[in-house]
Scaffold this active site. Structure first.
Site, mmCIF file in Angstrom:
data_model
loop_
_atom_site.group_PDB
_atom_site.id
_atom_site.type_symbol
_atom_site.label_atom_id
_atom_site.label_comp_id
_atom_site.label_asym_id
_atom_site.label_seq_id
_atom_site.Cartn_x
_atom_site.Cartn_y
_atom_site.Cartn_z
ATOM 1 N N HIS A 1 61.578 -0.008 -5.044
ATOM 2 C CA HIS A 1 62.507 -1.007 -4.507
ATOM 3 C C HIS A 1 62.998 -1.942 -5.613
ATOM 4 O O HIS A 1 64.208 -2.158 -5.768
ATOM 5 C CB HIS A 1 61.785 -1.790 -3.411
ATOM 6 C CG HIS A 1 62.626 -2.844 -2.756
ATOM 7 N ND1 HIS A 1 63.176 -2.679 -1.507
ATOM 8 C CD2 HIS A 1 63.003 -4.078 -3.159
ATOM 9 C CE1 HIS A 1 63.868 -3.766 -1.179
ATOM 10 N NE2 HIS A 1 63.759 -4.636 -2.171
ATOM 11 N N GLU A 2 62.081 -2.490 -6.395
ATOM 12 C CA GLU A 2 62.467 -3.438 -7.445
ATOM 13 C C GLU A 2 63.229 -2.744 -8.575
ATOM 14 O O GLU A 2 64.200 -3.292 -9.105
ATOM 15 C CB GLU A 2 61.232 -4.153 -7.994
ATOM 16 C CG GLU A 2 60.398 -4.884 -6.949
ATOM 17 C CD GLU A 2 61.207 -5.844 -6.086
ATOM 18 O OE1 GLU A 2 62.237 -6.354 -6.563
ATOM 19 O OE2 GLU A 2 60.824 -6.070 -4.928
ATOM 20 N N HIS B 1 66.754 -2.401 -7.607
ATOM 21 C CA HIS B 1 67.593 -3.574 -7.877
ATOM 22 C C HIS B 1 68.133 -3.522 -9.305
ATOM 23 O O HIS B 1 69.314 -3.798 -9.547
ATOM 24 C CB HIS B 1 66.789 -4.853 -7.666
ATOM 25 C CG HIS B 1 66.592 -5.218 -6.225
ATOM 26 N ND1 HIS B 1 67.588 -5.132 -5.290
ATOM 27 C CD2 HIS B 1 65.500 -5.689 -5.553
ATOM 28 C CE1 HIS B 1 67.140 -5.531 -4.107
ATOM 29 N NE2 HIS B 1 65.866 -5.865 -4.242
ATOM 30 N N HIS C 1 70.005 -4.765 -0.866
ATOM 31 C CA HIS C 1 69.281 -4.480 0.367
ATOM 32 C C HIS C 1 70.173 -3.752 1.364
ATOM 33 O O HIS C 1 71.397 -3.935 1.390
ATOM 34 C CB HIS C 1 68.758 -5.776 0.988
ATOM 35 C CG HIS C 1 67.606 -6.368 0.238
ATOM 36 N ND1 HIS C 1 67.254 -7.691 0.320
ATOM 37 C CD2 HIS C 1 66.715 -5.813 -0.625
ATOM 38 C CE1 HIS C 1 66.203 -7.928 -0.447
ATOM 39 N NE2 HIS C 1 65.868 -6.798 -1.036
#
Length: 819
Positions: free
Chosen positions: A347-348, A351, A357
């Site tokens: 997830h990070e 980014h 999101h």
């Protein structure tokens, strides 16, 4: 895997018995430790079998290829595994520290590692990421479900537990997106049937046809190291396993994860981890830029911490994967499994790769939740929105570093022709035989270049040939950037450099910072359109002193921090003259604040607590005379360490780049811009193309010499008759004049020729001109004399031929000067 399937012998199904306290009598001697299963609501105990030609045999790890039979929910599956050769480079490095704090560098021999990837036989689009170092541990992704598998503790019969990832208890994680948005997205998911995984994969492959490579560096903090019993080998194997999981997730987007390095803070944390997630993230990326990136080249660094941040699982910058200063993230690894933690890091890292999101957007991933859901649900699937976000990053040239295929010395040393990575001993690798049919430069069977080819890939390779030196391969993106050129002998573009931080730009109104000229007006125009500009200082002071989501100087713990007056220009960006409402694909919150006759415009993007707010003033922005914004504070610009005297070092004909070398203006030569040349620097590659220069010279000769000669020749050919006649007419005229002069000169005439020509009948050889007579020559020229009376009339001449006088003509009379 229907729920009504019959369980074979040797497989024990345990569902909800943990909650009833009845698991002990059922499991007996095979009971797993409570800590191992305390996070599971349901699991099975199975015994995998390894397949050989004889179908089954005892497990034997560290093979290049291996197959197992496993059982899950009453159904038997055959899994095929192959060692993940792309996972670790040959020069994989581990950094640790001794008790004195001295850096220790280790290159462990991990060529025969035990980390695999594979698929489930007969299950379309399945994927597996496993290690068999000490039993099977990893993830299995099937069409509509994901499973975790791990060895059963204290088992002597190769027993394992297998469970659905949906059955793993997850600690609720805080996010900046409101519950209303999450409920709205959930309702939408229930109403609409998501597309199948096959459709999503087909769509993603169409969007992302070119493989990207993320060179990942992982840093583990002291507390997590202590939690692992201060066992460096255990930490190393756990992080390699993590990277293998990440690779299995990102391969769906045609992205490969290559773990290039690991650092373990064995002697204490090297940054301050006190404060909120934003504070720790800022400290980490500053440490990375100053220390880590100089030691090991990488695309993104992720910090693994044991400490939590009030339910925040992690934090990272968006779209900064190739940035020297912001390509990083932090990730909380507490009391969870490495399988669950992998979704947090994915997830990070997402980014960093430009992914926002999924909340509040029309996204699908073939599962209940997706990796980029703000709730960090533990999903293994990226959504269609994530693929689109990453595509935008690549189209905007934000991921150029991901196109760098690991070089032979950075690839796994065990040769494996066909993995699309250039391993040691290979010149190219076009992939599968089918893919190699479309490659004109590489021999797929040998991973060698074809006989006529110089290269097969790279920004400076075209049609299997090196592009000539001086060919632009990375253009200038701003006034604080510099271009890079091919050098004519390599398929790779020169490393990306930019003007040294701290160099004045925008007519001395701003400073260069990481290749961009940072100033308020430009940031306002990016958000609010070309007419917007920075609001007055009073706006910044009034709004940012409130300490809320629309006006702050970052976080203090979990609370917004008010800006001191001296730091107000480094908090939330305030703009005026706003005539356009921004459209970003997400719905930001916009606020207007009246202040002294103007309206201050600010924006909150609501990206969640794990994403830095792009509505804050950019770091490096000039906030006063000789000052810049750094960590929401207005500090002296000397922190940029700008030390270039362009007049002395570059002789006034260039600037210093990020490597502190002169980048010369056109017309001056590196390294010091002291002599005439073509510009550029020792880092940028040659700025001129020798082939283009030769072509230019040839064209000049052709157009200014050859073409005029050809035109003249054509003109002469067309006018040849006229020119020929003119030539002979002139020649004849010159001959006549010459003859006339000879007749008038008595010294050159034979003695038989009379000295005076009779006016009655001149000789035939002397041409007769109207009203002209031959003028005799005298020893001294006298002025022309005229007789006092007219001459007698000339007698008529009969037509009886030429008359010959009987006696010589009398001598001409001598006239005296007229008085």
């Amino acid at each position: 895997m229907g729920s009504g399937a019959r369980f074979p012998s040797g497989t024990l199904r345990v569902r909800w018995l943990l909650l009833l306290g009845l698991v002990g009598p059922v499991l007996g001697a095979a009971r797993p430790g409570f800590q191992q299963t305390s996070h599971l609501s349901s699991y099975e105990i199975i015994t995998p079998w390894r397949l050989t030609r004889e179908r089954r045999e005892a497990p034997r790890p560290y093979s290049k290829q291996v197959s197992y039979v496993i059982q899950a929910e009453g159904k038997e599956h055959i899994i095929h595994l192959e060692r993940n050769k792309d996972l670790l480079p040959e020069d994989f490095v581990v950094y640790t520290y001794n008790k004195e704090g001295t850096l220790i560098t280790d290159h462990p021999n991990i060529q025969n590692h035990c980390h695999y990837r594979g698929y489930v036989e007969g299950v379309h689009n399945s994927s597996i990421a496993l290690s068999d170092c000490f039993g099977l541990r990893g993830l299995l992704h099937l069409e509509n479900a994901s499973y975790g598998i791990e060895p059963l503790q204290n088992s002597s019969h190769f027993e394992h537990i297998i469970y659905r990832m949906d059955d793993v208890y997850k600690e609720p994680l805080k996010c900046g997106v409101s519950n209303k948005d999450i409920e709205k997205e959930t309702a939408k998911d229930e109403e609409e049937e998501p597309p199948s995984m096959t459709q999503l994969l087909r769509r993603r492959r169409a969007v992302l046809p070119q493989t990207r490579y993320v060179e990942l560096f992982i840093v583990v903090d002291k507390e997590r190291y202590d939690m692992m019993g201060r066992n460096q080998t255990a930490v190393r194997e756990e992080m390699i396993l993590l990277a293998n999981y990440l690779d299995s997730m990102y391969i769906m987007l045609n992205i490969r994860i290559v773990l290039v390095g690991l650092e373990i803070w064995t002697n204490g944390n090297l940054i301050n981890i006190v404060g909120g997630a934003g504070d720790v993230l800022g400290n980490f990326v500053q440490w990375r830029e100053k220390f880590l990136i100089t030691r090991r080249r990488h695309d993104s660094a992720q910090l693994v911490l044991k400490k939590g941040f009030g339910g925040t699982a992690g934090m990272a910058f968006v779209g900064t994967v190739c940035s020297r200063s912001h390509a990083g993230g932090i990730n909380v690894f507490g009391q969870i499994t490495v399988e669950t933690f992998a979704s947090i890091v994915a997830h990070e890292l997402g980014h960093n790769l430009g992914m926002n999101h999924d909340d509040g957007r029309d996204c699908s991933c073939g599962a209940k939740s997706c990796i980029m859901n703000s709730g960090a649900s533990g999903s293994r699937n990226f959504s269609s929105c994530s693929a689109e976000d990453f595509e935008k990053l690549t189209l905007n040239k934000g991921g150029n570093c991901l196109l760098n295929i690991p070089k032979p010395d950075e690839a796994y040393s065990a040769p494996s022709c066909g993995n699309k990575l250039v391993d040691a001993g290979e010149e190219c690798d076009c992939g599968t035989p089918k893919e190699c049919e479309l490659d004109p430069c590489c021999e797929g069977s040998t991973c060698k270049l074809k006989s006529f080819a110089e290269c097969a890939y790279g920004d400076c390779c075209k049609d299997c040939r090196f592009l000539p030196g001086g060919t632009l391969c990375r253009g200038k993106t701003s006034e604080c950037d510099v271009p890079e050129y091919c050098n004519g002998s390599s398929q790779f573009c020169q490393p990306d450099v930019f003007i040294q931080n701290g160099y004045p730009c925008q007519n001395n109104k701003a400073y260069c910072y990481n290749g961009m000229c940072q100033y308020y007006d430009a940031q306002c125009q990016v958000i609010f359109g070309s007419k917007a500009k920075a609001a007055p200082k009073d706006c910044f002071i009034e709004v940012n002193s409130k300490g809320d989501r629309f006006g702050n100087c970052g976080f203090s713990g979990n609370e917004y921090k008010k800006c001191a007056t001296g730091n107000a220009l480094c908090g939330k960006l305030q703009c005026e003259n706003v005539q356009e409402i921004p459209v970003f694909g997400i719905v930001p919150a916009i606020i207007q604040t009246p202040s002294r006759g103007t309206k201050c415009w600010g924006v909150d993007f609501q990206l969640g607590s794990d994403v830095p707010d792009p509505g804050m003033v950019n770091e490096g922005t000039k906030c006063g005379a000789g000052k810049i914004c750094r960590n929401f504070q207005c500090v002296d610009a000397s922190v940029l360490n700008y030390d270039c005297d362009v007049q002395k070092k570059c002789h006034g004909h260039g600037v210093c780049n990020s490597n502190k070398n002169c980048h010369c203006e056109n017309g001056w030569a590196p390294p010091n811009c002291e002599t005439k040349g073509y510009g550029g620097s020792v880092d940028s590659g040659p700025t001129y193309n020798e082939m283009n220069t030769a072509l230019r010279d040839g064209l000049l000769v052709f157009f200014f010499l050859i073409v005029p000669l050809i035109v003249c020749a054509i003109f002469i050919f067309i006018k040849r008759d006229q020119l020929w006649r003119s030539y002979f007419r002139k020649k004849r005229s010159q001959t006549y004049e010459s003859d006339g002069k000879n007749q008038a000169n008595p010294s050159r005439q034979p003695g038989s020729v009379p000295r005076h020509v009779s006016p009655v009948t001149p000789p035939r050889e002397v041409p007769i001109y109207a009203n002209r007579f031959a003028v005799p020559t005298y020893a001294a020229k006298q002025p022309q004399q005229f007789p006092s009376r007219p001459p007698p009339p000339q007698p008529k001449v009969s037509s009886q031929g030429n008359l010959i006088p009987a006696r010589p003509a009398p001598a001409p009379p001598l006239y005296s000067s007229l008085t």
